[in-house]
Design a protein around this motif. Structure first.
Motif, PDB file in Angstrom:
ATOM      1  N   SER A  86      21.053 -38.847   2.734  1.00  0.00           N
ATOM      2  CA  SER A  86      22.177 -38.026   2.295  1.00  0.00           C
ATOM      3  C   SER A  86      23.130 -38.837   1.423  1.00  0.00           C
ATOM      4  CB  SER A  86      22.915 -37.456   3.500  1.00  0.00           C
ATOM      5  OG  SER A  86      23.965 -36.623   3.082  1.00  0.00           O
ATOM      6  N   ASP A  87      23.454 -40.067   1.856  1.00  0.00           N
ATOM      7  CA  ASP A  87      24.347 -40.925   1.075  1.00  0.00           C
ATOM      8  C   ASP A  87      23.774 -41.240  -0.301  1.00  0.00           C
ATOM      9  OD1 ASP A  87      26.170 -40.955   3.137  1.00  0.00           O
ATOM     10  OD2 ASP A  87      25.611 -42.956   3.860  1.00  0.00           O
ATOM     11  N   MET A 109      26.642 -30.816   8.932  1.00  0.00           N
ATOM     12  CA  MET A 109      27.541 -31.350   7.912  1.00  0.00           C
ATOM     13  C   MET A 109      26.791 -31.636   6.607  1.00  0.00           C
ATOM     14  SD  MET A 109      30.497 -31.144   9.238  1.00  0.00           S
ATOM     15  CE  MET A 109      31.309 -31.858   7.816  1.00  0.00           C
ATOM     16  N   THR A 110      25.569 -32.131   6.713  1.00  0.00           N
ATOM     17  CA  THR A 110      24.765 -32.408   5.519  1.00  0.00           C
ATOM     18  C   THR A 110      24.437 -31.113   4.786  1.00  0.00           C
ATOM     19  OG1 THR A 110      23.846 -34.418   6.489  1.00  0.00           O
ATOM     20  CG2 THR A 110      22.591 -33.410   4.690  1.00  0.00           C
ATOM     21  N   HIS A 158      27.466 -29.983   3.052  1.00  0.00           N
ATOM     22  CA  HIS A 158      27.732 -30.826   1.882  1.00  0.00           C
ATOM     23  C   HIS A 158      26.904 -30.367   0.684  1.00  0.00           C
ATOM     24  CE1 HIS A 158      28.591 -34.424  -0.472  1.00  0.00           C
ATOM     25  NE2 HIS A 158      27.294 -34.579  -0.645  1.00  0.00           N
ATOM     26  N   TYR A 159      25.673 -29.950   0.936  1.00  0.00           N
ATOM     27  CA  TYR A 159      24.792 -29.522  -0.148  1.00  0.00           C
ATOM     28  C   TYR A 159      24.897 -28.022  -0.436  1.00  0.00           C
ATOM     29  CZ  TYR A 159      22.884 -34.164  -0.397  1.00  0.00           C
ATOM     30  OH  TYR A 159      22.755 -35.519  -0.573  1.00  0.00           O
ATOM     31  N   ARG A 166      34.618 -24.663   5.084  1.00  0.00           N
ATOM     32  CA  ARG A 166      33.818 -24.601   3.860  1.00  0.00           C
ATOM     33  C   ARG A 166      33.463 -23.160   3.489  1.00  0.00           C
ATOM     34  NH1 ARG A 166      33.643 -29.287   5.913  1.00  0.00           N
ATOM     35  NH2 ARG A 166      33.086 -31.181   4.814  1.00  0.00           N
ATOM     36  N   GLU A 191      41.172 -30.989   7.179  1.00  0.00           N
ATOM     37  CA  GLU A 191      40.632 -30.028   6.220  1.00  0.00           C
ATOM     38  C   GLU A 191      41.343 -28.686   6.320  1.00  0.00           C
ATOM     39  OE1 GLU A 191      36.462 -30.246   7.123  1.00  0.00           O
ATOM     40  OE2 GLU A 191      36.259 -32.177   6.105  1.00  0.00           O
ATOM     41  N   GLU A 203      36.100 -41.411   4.971  1.00  0.00           N
ATOM     42  CA  GLU A 203      36.266 -39.958   4.971  1.00  0.00           C
ATOM     43  C   GLU A 203      37.716 -39.580   5.288  1.00  0.00           C
ATOM     44  OE1 GLU A 203      33.911 -36.032   6.625  1.00  0.00           O
ATOM     45  OE2 GLU A 203      33.249 -38.012   7.268  1.00  0.00           O
TER      46      GLU A 203
END
Length: 183
Positions: A8-9, A45-46, A49-50, A88, A128, A159
Motif C-alpha cells: 500500500s505504501d 483503511m486501504t 484510501h484507494y 470518507r 478527521e 498520519e
C-alpha cells in the motif's frame, strides 16, 4: 499484514489488498484475532484510501461484528475505523455518533493503557471529523502524538502530523503547517 501495508505504501493497491485478504483467510482458519480484526481494519483503511468505499465499509462493518462477538477490548479500534470510513463517505453524523460512544468508553482509560493502534485510529477519527467541521484540532491529537513517541510507535505519528497540518492550513497558518509537516 505488514506485506500488505508495504504494498500500500508503495502505491500497489491490488497487491496490498490481495496480501491482506490472504492474511485474513489464514487468520480465520486458526482464530487469530490479529488477522480477523487487525488486518481487516488495515484492509478497510486501504480500500478507503484507494476509493473502494463500498468494500471498505463492508470490511469495517465485518470487523465491528467480530469485535462485538469475541474481542470486546478491541471495540474502539473497529468502531474508529468504521467512523473513518463514514467520514470518507461523507456520513459525518454517523461517524460522530460512533465516536461519541467510543470516546465516552475510553475517557475512563488512561491513554498509556490503550493499545497504540487503537489510540491512533480513535485520534484520527476524531481529527478527521473535526476537519470536516472545520473546527479546532482535538486535544487528543497532540496527546496521542506524544504517547506514540513514548511508546516507540513513531511509525504512526506522520498520519497525526498530517491531520494537524491540515487544520493549520485551514486556519491560514501556512508556515506552522509546513513546520508540522517537516517533523
Amino acid at each position: 499484514w505488514i506485506v500488505g501495508n508495504v504494498h500500500s505504501d508503495r502505491g500497489e493497491g491490488s497487491r496490498a489488498v490481495q496480501a491482506m485478504e490472504n492474511s485474513i483467510r489464514m487468520g480465520e482458519r486458526v482464530g487469530f484475532a490479529g488477522a480477523e480484526v487487525g488486518v481487516r481494519n488495515a484492509l478497510a483503511m486501504t480500500l478507503g484510501h484507494y476509493g473502494l468505499l463500498d468494500r471498505a465499509l463492508e470490511t469495517a462493518q465485518k470487523s465491528v461484528t467480530i469485535v462485538e462477538q469475541r474481542f470486546a477490548t478491541w471495540k474502539p479500534w473497529g468502531y474508529a475505523v468504521l467512523a473513518r470510513i463514514f467520514v470518507r463517505l461523507g456520513k459525518i453524523d454517523q461517524a460522530e455518533a460512533i465516536m461519541k460512544d467510543v470516546s465516552e468508553g475510553l475517557n475512563e482509560t488512561p491513554l498509556n493503557q490503550v493499545m497504540p493502534l487503537i489510540a491512533l485510529h480513535v485520534g484520527m477519527a476524531q481529527a478527521e471529523i473535526a476537519l470536516t467541521r472545520q473546527s479546532t484540532v482535538p486535544p487528543l491529537v497532540d496527546a496521542l502524538a506524544e504517547y506514540l513517541g513514548r511508546a516507540q510507535a513513531r511509525g504512526f505519528v506522520p498520519e497525526l502530523l498530517l491531520a494537524k497540518s491540515r487544520f493549520l492550513v485551514m486556519q491560514n497558518k501556512l508556515d506552522d503547517a509546513t513546520a508540522k509537516l517537516m517533523e
